[in-house]
Design a protein around this motif. Structure first.
Motif, PDB file in Angstrom:
ATOM      1  N   SER A 111      48.533  -6.708 135.055  1.00  0.00           N
ATOM      2  CA  SER A 111      47.429  -6.742 134.093  1.00  0.00           C
ATOM      3  C   SER A 111      48.032  -7.130 132.759  1.00  0.00           C
ATOM      4  CB  SER A 111      46.749  -5.378 133.989  1.00  0.00           C
ATOM      5  OG  SER A 111      47.691  -4.381 133.616  1.00  0.00           O
TER       6      SER A 111
ATOM      7  N   ALA B 263      38.714  -6.917 142.572  1.00  0.00           N
ATOM      8  CA  ALA B 263      38.696  -5.463 142.519  1.00  0.00           C
ATOM      9  C   ALA B 263      37.846  -5.114 141.327  1.00  0.00           C
ATOM     10  CB  ALA B 263      40.100  -4.905 142.345  1.00  0.00           C
TER      11      ALA B 263
ATOM     12  N   ARG C  18      42.548 -12.272 135.365  1.00  0.00           N
ATOM     13  CA  ARG C  18      43.232 -12.282 136.660  1.00  0.00           C
ATOM     14  C   ARG C  18      42.639 -13.339 137.597  1.00  0.00           C
ATOM     15  NH1 ARG C  18      41.590  -7.403 140.271  1.00  0.00           N
ATOM     16  NH2 ARG C  18      39.732  -8.720 140.229  1.00  0.00           N
TER      17      ARG C  18
ATOM     18  N   ALA D 136      37.076   0.971 139.816  1.00  0.00           N
ATOM     19  CA  ALA D 136      38.337   1.664 139.551  1.00  0.00           C
ATOM     20  C   ALA D 136      38.166   2.710 138.472  1.00  0.00           C
ATOM     21  CB  ALA D 136      39.418   0.672 139.155  1.00  0.00           C
TER      22      ALA D 136
ATOM     23  N   TRP E 284      44.352  -0.979 141.426  1.00  0.00           N
ATOM     24  CA  TRP E 284      44.284  -2.314 140.808  1.00  0.00           C
ATOM     25  C   TRP E 284      45.397  -3.208 141.345  1.00  0.00           C
ATOM     26  CZ3 TRP E 284      41.363  -5.131 137.365  1.00  0.00           C
ATOM     27  CH2 TRP E 284      41.978  -6.236 136.775  1.00  0.00           C
TER      28      TRP E 284
ATOM     29  N   TYR F 121      45.127   2.615 138.566  1.00  0.00           N
ATOM     30  CA  TYR F 121      45.983   1.455 138.331  1.00  0.00           C
ATOM     31  C   TYR F 121      46.688   1.040 139.621  1.00  0.00           C
ATOM     32  CZ  TYR F 121      49.130  -1.854 136.226  1.00  0.00           C
ATOM     33  OH  TYR F 121      49.791  -3.022 135.916  1.00  0.00           O
TER      34      TYR F 121
ATOM     35  N   ASN G 194      44.929  -4.332 144.884  1.00  0.00           N
ATOM     36  CA  ASN G 194      43.886  -5.339 145.047  1.00  0.00           C
ATOM     37  C   ASN G 194      44.224  -6.665 144.344  1.00  0.00           C
ATOM     38  OD1 ASN G 194      41.599  -4.124 146.599  1.00  0.00           O
ATOM     39  ND2 ASN G 194      41.802  -2.569 144.993  1.00  0.00           N
ATOM     40  N   TRP G 195      45.455  -6.791 143.872  1.00  0.00           N
ATOM     41  CA  TRP G 195      45.880  -8.071 143.268  1.00  0.00           C
ATOM     42  C   TRP G 195      45.653  -9.181 144.294  1.00  0.00           C
ATOM     43  CZ3 TRP G 195      47.091  -9.963 138.670  1.00  0.00           C
ATOM     44  CH2 TRP G 195      47.840 -11.141 138.576  1.00  0.00           C
TER      45      TRP G 195
ATOM     46  N   LEU H  69      37.984  -3.807 131.254  1.00  0.00           N
ATOM     47  CA  LEU H  69      38.347  -4.038 132.650  1.00  0.00           C
ATOM     48  C   LEU H  69      37.766  -5.356 133.156  1.00  0.00           C
ATOM     49  CD1 LEU H  69      39.956  -2.838 134.922  1.00  0.00           C
ATOM     50  CD2 LEU H  69      37.932  -1.572 135.652  1.00  0.00           C
TER      51      LEU H  69
ATOM     52  N   GLU I 187      39.994  -8.059 131.977  1.00  0.00           N
ATOM     53  CA  GLU I 187      41.189  -8.128 132.834  1.00  0.00           C
ATOM     54  C   GLU I 187      40.865  -8.833 134.147  1.00  0.00           C
ATOM     55  OE1 GLU I 187      44.361  -7.429 132.502  1.00  0.00           O
ATOM     56  OE2 GLU I 187      44.242  -6.665 130.455  1.00  0.00           O
ATOM     57  N   GLU I 188      39.704  -8.521 134.730  1.00  0.00           N
ATOM     58  CA  GLU I 188      39.315  -9.174 135.987  1.00  0.00           C
ATOM     59  C   GLU I 188      39.163 -10.678 135.798  1.00  0.00           C
ATOM     60  OE1 GLU I 188      36.741  -5.422 137.846  1.00  0.00           O
ATOM     61  OE2 GLU I 188      35.737  -7.122 136.908  1.00  0.00           O
TER      62      GLU I 188
END
Length: 592
Positions: free
Chosen positions: A444, A14, A79, A18, A461, A458, A464-465, A72, A75-76
């Motif tokens: 996150s 994702a 993840r 966002a 987000w 969010y 789209n996990w 972000l 975070e991606e």
């Protein structure tokens, strides 16, 4: 906090959409490209490294959009590589008996609380608490809430967040000035403040203490003084040292490398606490009155409301009242922490009324016993009970600015194995059934309030996990392992290490092991004291482990600096690197 098999991510992403609209994406180049539209390649570690460098290169207030885009991307990368698997954002709950009058704490955590305004009306004069293991009193070494809870009652900083409420106040600061270019900050400290040893507080003490934070080989948080935006950004020259100068007995100034709006927030961190000039001889120009080993564990000399009395490693800590405190002198004669990490033992200790303020382990916790109402800070305040001993306790629940997670050492656990763990982790079940609803599912590392997007973004987000959110997806876990070449005859073996005595984390580890029982992995479980997890993590001696992170001030950079891959090298921790215990640098292509 926290190899192998680098390579690019194998799951869907994702992206930055966002938070960025089409026009913004056009201005900034392709989503995953540079400003010339060329696609940036590499591992997720490379993506995180580039993003963090972009944060560092754009520290100015007007660069906030660039930093938010980079946050972000970090975070991606976290993840998609599953270098850390966020589990939940904690609901911090406190329970205390009726004879205790203690201020309610805030979202930055109870470890900020000084106990000089806490009183007892049961005839006793010593406040009794419970703590986890820690092994130093030196403020420049403290990186955990266990030691901070004690240190913040002994040592003080220019500013503070009283009781962990996110409203900054002066502590030893009288006033400050900032130059027109925002690069020179001049601090005037309070008059008539004395250290516990009787020395008068002067500006030279701050110059020395902040130099220790930067220059001492014992410092674990020099980055908060030197770096930006995760720190103050004090100008520093190898020959001349840091740009910190005393102008007179009560005034000192610092020169910054660039504008840093959050200076007053950052210097509230315990690493900036003041000690008498020359107390420890671990920087140039000082022989020291005590050696560092003694200063670390056997004495303390601050300006706080309580003084060091005794510290027995892994057993207890006791502080006594500072009768000459510059603020409100405590009614209490002493504060005592019993160090207990086993949940059952801590509960028994509290039910026998040996602790005045305490927590309730999840195994003994019943949400139906709560009678509380929400205040204007979003805290639940009321009563809990009856307890096992038939008493009713006061109750406080605070949505803490924190994230608890499973971390991985990238040099010891391949990305595909980490992703398999993510596939079988059902966040909703974990929070509700294992942790008894005492938190909010975390998808996150940054808590939602710090994610650079609105509530709708969010939600997108979370939707789209990529690892089957709120499911135990064994089939996908097995597939990613088989695609990586693991089989029943050639499985991957690793150990999950969780907090000693903390049954919910142990149960979470058991659920992971059981869910992957039919997969080509062999998982061992172990528990270790908190301080041992820290030291083993710094040594690169963990594979998968439980830890948490609590924000000391409200800035994404405060949590994200620990994910810069080059800053996670356990051969450099804890002084020459300050990141989480991840060894993520092994997945950088340039390191391969």
């Amino acid at each position: 906090m926290l190899g192998l098999l680098g390579g690019t991510a194998t799951v869907g992403l994702a992206g930055c959409s966002a938070i960025l609209d089409d026009d913004e994406e056009a201005e900034n180049g392709d989503e995953n490209g540079d400003e010339n539209g060329e696609e940036e390649t590499g591992t997720e570690a490379d993506k995180a490294q580039r993003a963090w460098e972009r944060v560092v290169e754009n520290p100015d207030p007007e660069d906030e959009d660039i930093r938010n885009e980079a946050y972000l991307e970090i975070e991606e990368a976290v993840r998609d590589s599953v270098i850390a698997l966020p589990l939940f954002h904690n609901l911090e709950e406190r329970f205390w008996y009726d004879w205790v009058d203690v201020p309610e704490t805030g979202l930055l955590g109870a470890h900020h609380q000084q106990y000089n305004t806490t009183t007892l009306d049961d005839g006793s004069d010593e406040l009794n608490l419970i703590n986890a293991t820690f092994d130093e009193f030196d403020p420049i070494m403290s990186t955990d809430t266990a030691s901070s809870a004690v240190i913040n009652n002994v040592y003080e900083t220019l500013t503070s967040y009283p009781n962990g409420v996110a409203e900054l106040e002066n502590q030893l600061l009288e006033e400050f000035e900032v130059s027109d270019d925002s690069l020179t900050w001049t601090f005037t400290i309070k008059d008539d403040v004395e250290f516990h040893g009787g020395e008068e507080l002067t500006a030279d003490d701050f110059v020395y203490s902040w130099r220790r934070l930067i220059e001492s080989e014992n410092s674990e948080r020099a980055n908060f003084a030197l770096n930006t935006p995760d720190g103050v950004g004090i100008e520093h020259d190898e020959e001349d040292g840091p740009a910190i100068e005393a102008l007179d007995d009560h005034t000192f100034e610092i020169e910054l490398t660039g504008p840093t709006p959050g200076v007053l927030d950052i210097v509230s961190y315990s690493g900036f606490a003041v000690i008498p000039e020359g107390l420890v001889g671990d920087i140039d120009g000082y022989d020291g009155e005590v050696d560092h080993d003694e200063f670390r564990t056997e004495m303390a000399n601050g300006t706080g409301p309580f003084e060091y009395d005794e510290f027995t490693l892994n057993e207890e800590v006791r502080l006594t009242r500072n009768d000459d405190y510059h603020g409100e002198v405590a009614d209490l004669e002493a504060v005592h922490w019993e160090i207990i990490e086993d949940d059952d033992a801590a509960y028994t200790y509290a039910m026998e009324e040996n602790a005045d303020i305490f927590g309730i382990p999840t195994a003994q916790y019943d949400p139906d016993l709560i009678d509380a109402e929400e205040d204007d800070r979003g805290r639940e305040i009321g009563e809990y009970g009856p307890l096992e001993n038939d008493e009713t306790a006061n109750y406080l629940a605070v949505p803490e600015l924190s994230t608890f997670y499973f971390g991985f050492n990238a040099d010891r656990v391949p990305q595909e194995v980490r992703q398999a763990v993510a596939y079988v982790t059902d966040h909703e079940e974990l929070v509700q059934d294992v942790f008894a609803g005492r938190g909010v599912e975390a998808f996150s590392f940054l808590p939602p309030a710090l994610m650079p997007m609105d509530a709708e973004g969010y939600d997108e987000w979370v939707d789209n996990w990529p690892y089957s959110p709120n499911e135990t997806d064994v089939q996908s876990a097995e597939q990613v392992l088989q695609d990586a070449g693991y089989s029943d005859t050639d499985p991957f073996s690793f150990t999950i290490t969780t907090y000693e005595g903390d049954e919910p984390f142990a149960e979470a580890a058991e659920q992971t092991r059981d869910a992957l029982a039919g997969s080509p992995v062999d998982i061992d479980l172990e528990q270790a004291p908190f301080a041992t997890i820290q030291s083993r993590g710094e040594d690169g001696d963990l594979e998968m482990f439980s830890l948490g992170w609590i924000w000391s001030w409200e800035d994404p950079a405060y949590g994200h600096f620990g994910f810069e891959p080059k800053n996670t090298d356990t051969e450099l921790l804890p002084t020459d690197a300050t990141g989480y215990y991840l060894d993520w640098q092994v997945e950088l292509e340039e390191e391969a």
